[in-house]
Design an enzyme around this catalytic site. Sequence first.
Site, short mmCIF file in Angstrom:
data_model
loop_
_atom_site.label_atom_id
_atom_site.label_comp_id
_atom_site.label_asym_id
_atom_site.label_seq_id
_atom_site.Cartn_x
_atom_site.Cartn_y
_atom_site.Cartn_z
N LYS A 274 67.07 -16.13 49.08
CA LYS A 274 66.95 -15.83 50.72
C LYS A 274 65.04 -15.94 51.46
CE LYS A 274 70.50 -14.13 52.65
NZ LYS A 274 71.57 -15.75 53.76
N ASP A 285 75.92 -7.02 55.10
CA ASP A 285 76.75 -8.20 54.28
C ASP A 285 78.33 -7.89 53.86
OD1 ASP A 285 77.50 -11.13 54.82
OD2 ASP A 285 76.53 -11.56 53.02
N ASP A 344 73.48 -18.92 48.11
CA ASP A 344 73.65 -17.97 48.90
C ASP A 344 74.72 -18.22 49.83
OD1 ASP A 344 72.98 -16.41 50.72
OD2 ASP A 344 71.29 -17.82 51.84
N ARG A 348 82.37 -16.70 51.07
CA ARG A 348 83.64 -17.85 50.82
C ARG A 348 84.49 -17.57 49.19
NH1 ARG A 348 80.34 -22.12 52.79
NH2 ARG A 348 79.19 -21.27 53.83
N1 BES Z 1 75.50 -13.52 54.57
C1 BES Z 1 74.41 -14.72 54.76
C2 BES Z 1 75.22 -15.17 56.14
C3 BES Z 1 74.78 -14.36 57.47
C4 BES Z 1 73.64 -14.66 58.08
C5 BES Z 1 75.48 -12.50 57.83
C6 BES Z 1 72.67 -13.81 59.15
C7 BES Z 1 74.54 -12.73 59.29
C8 BES Z 1 73.03 -13.02 59.57
C9 BES Z 1 75.71 -15.43 54.35
O1 BES Z 1 76.31 -15.10 53.20
C10 BES Z 1 74.39 -17.07 54.23
O2 BES Z 1 74.08 -17.10 53.82
N2 BES Z 1 75.20 -18.13 54.28
C11 BES Z 1 74.89 -19.10 54.26
C12 BES Z 1 75.27 -20.24 54.12
C13 BES Z 1 74.94 -21.64 53.67
C14 BES Z 1 74.07 -21.66 52.27
C15 BES Z 1 75.53 -22.72 53.80
C16 BES Z 1 74.07 -19.70 56.00
O3 BES Z 1 75.03 -18.94 56.64
O4 BES Z 1 72.85 -19.77 56.14
ZN ZN Z 2 76.63 -13.59 52.82
MN MN Z 3 74.71 -15.42 51.15
#
Ligand code: BES
Ligand code: ZN
Ligand code: MN
Length: 497
Positions: A274, A285, A344, A348
Site C-alpha cells: 500500500k 484491519d 492486498d 477474503r
Molecule cells: N483492509 C483493506 C480494506 C480497507 C481499506 C479497510 C480502507 C479499511 C479502509 C483490504 O485488505 C484491502 O486492501 N482491500 C483492497 C482490495 C483490492 C486490492 C482488490 C482495496 O480495497 O483496495
Molecule cells: Zn485488509
Molecule cells: Mn489488504
Amino acid sequence: MRIKFSKADFSTDHPLVLMVSDGGGLLSAAEALDKKTNGSISRVIKNEDFEGTLGEVLVLNAPNGLKSSKIVLVGVGDPKRLQVGSAQLVGGKIYPHLAHQNAAYVIVDSMPGSKLSATEFSANLAFGALLRSYRFDKYRTKEKKKDQPKLKNLIIGVREFAKARKIYSSLSKVANGVFLTRDLVSEPANILFPESFVERARELKKLGIKIQVLGEREMRKLGMGALLGVAQGSQRTPRLLSMRWDGAPNSSNKRPIAFIGKGVTFDTGGISIKPSGGMEDMKWDMGGAGVVTGLMRVLAERKAKVNAVGVAGLVENMPSGTAQRPGDVVKTMSGQTIEVINTDAEGRLVLADAMWWCQQKFKPHTMIDLATLTGAIIISLGHHHAGMFANDDELANRLTKSGEETGERVWRMPLGDDYDNQVKSQIADMKNVGGRDAGSITAAQILQRFVQDGVKWAHLDIAGVTWSNTDSPIVPKGGTGFGVRLLDRLVAEHFEE
Ligand code: BES
Ligand code: ZN
Ligand code: MN
C-alpha cells in the site's frame, strides 16, 4: 465514571441537567426550578432561541436561589417520538458538558405523550453518556490533569430509580463489550498481533467462554493454505481463535449461530504494498475480529440464552523474502484453489479458511462474518452504513431492522452470477480480485464460495464504519465498536430461547 440512580433531588449542589421539550416547553422539573428562580430559566431559553430539539444543549450559570452553579438544558424534541435511541443520544450530547465536573445530576421527569417511560429513558440516557465517555488514553503519559475528564459520579434522578438501575445494569454489559472492541481496534500493531490478541481473548474464560486456539502447525495439517499464505511474510505467526458460549437451556446439541471476524492485525498490502500515506489506519484491519470478541463478551456477561461461537482469523500481512507473490496459487481447506493476483486482497483469503473451518467444526445454522474488507465499500456507502450481503432474505431483513433500532445501520448489496464470473481464473478455481468494478461485491462473491449448503449467511463489510474521525453523540472519534450493539440486538430479538 460511576452512574447512580436515585430519587430526584433539586437541592443538589452539583451541576443540574434538565430536559426541555420542543418549542422550549419546560418539563416539570425545569418548570419547578423556573418558578423557584422567578422565571429566570424561561427568560434565558427565550433569549437564546433555544428550541428544545432533540439533543440541543444550552449551558447556563445557575440563577440565584439554587445551590448548583451550572445548569445544562437539553432538548428532547417531540416527546411522542422518543425512542431508546433518542434517550441514548441525549446522554451522549450532555456528556461533554459534564466531563470536567466532579459530579453531575440529571433529572428525568416523565414526558407527556411519550411511549418511552421515564425509567427506560433514564437508563438509556445513562447508557448513551457511558458510551460517549470512552477514551483510549493508556499511552498518553503527559496529558495535563485539567485536560482529562474527571466526572466521577453521574447521578440520575428518576421516580422509579430501582427499576432504572436494573435496566441500566444490563445495558452496561453491552457497553463493556463495545469498550473491549474499541480497545482492541485502537491498539497499535506492535502491541496487538495474533498471539497477543489471543491472550486478550483468554480473559473471557472467566465469563464462561470456552477458548480454542489453532497455531500454524495445526492449520497446516488442516490444509488452510489461503490463511497461511497471507501469514507467511510476517515474523508474527498466525492464530485461528474460537470462542464458544453455550447459553441455550439444555444446550449440548443445539447448533450455534456463528460470528467470524477478519483479524488482520496489520495490513501493509504485502508485496502489492500500500502507499505509505494513511497506512497507519491498517492497524484496525482486525476490526471484524474485534467485534466478534466484544460481542462474545456481551453474550456471556448477560448470560444470553443462545449457543454462539465466535471465530477470528488472526494474521499479519507483511512484505518480505518469505511473503507470497502475486500470481501464487493457494489451496484452501475446502479444497478450492485461489490465484492470488493482489496480495492486498488478503481478507477474503483469511476468511475463506476461517469460515470453512468454523462450519466443519461447529455446524452453525447461521453464519455472520464481519470484515474491514474493501475500500470500495467506503466509496459506495461512506461512513453511514456497513455493506451487507446475504443469501437469506429473512436474515437480511432482521439485520436491517436491528441496524435501524441500534443506529448501527447496514445497507444490503446484491450478489449474483454476473459478479461471480468476474473472479474466474485461468489457472485456478478463482482469483482473489475481480477488477475495479463492484469491488465490494466481487469480494463477497469469493466469500460466498466458502458457504456450505443450507447455511444461512450474511457478510458485513465494515471498512467504512470501524473507525471514525469525528465525534458523534454516543461514539467518540477512534474505534467505534460498530457491530456489537447491532448483533447483540439481533441475537436478543431472534436467536434466544
Ligand atoms: N483492509 C483493506 C480494506 C480497507 C481499506 C479497510 C480502507 C479499511 C479502509 C483490504 O485488505 C484491502 O486492501 N482491500 C483492497 C482490495 C483490492 C486490492 C482488490 C482495496 O480495497 O483496495
Ligand atoms: Zn485488509
Ligand atoms: Mn489488504
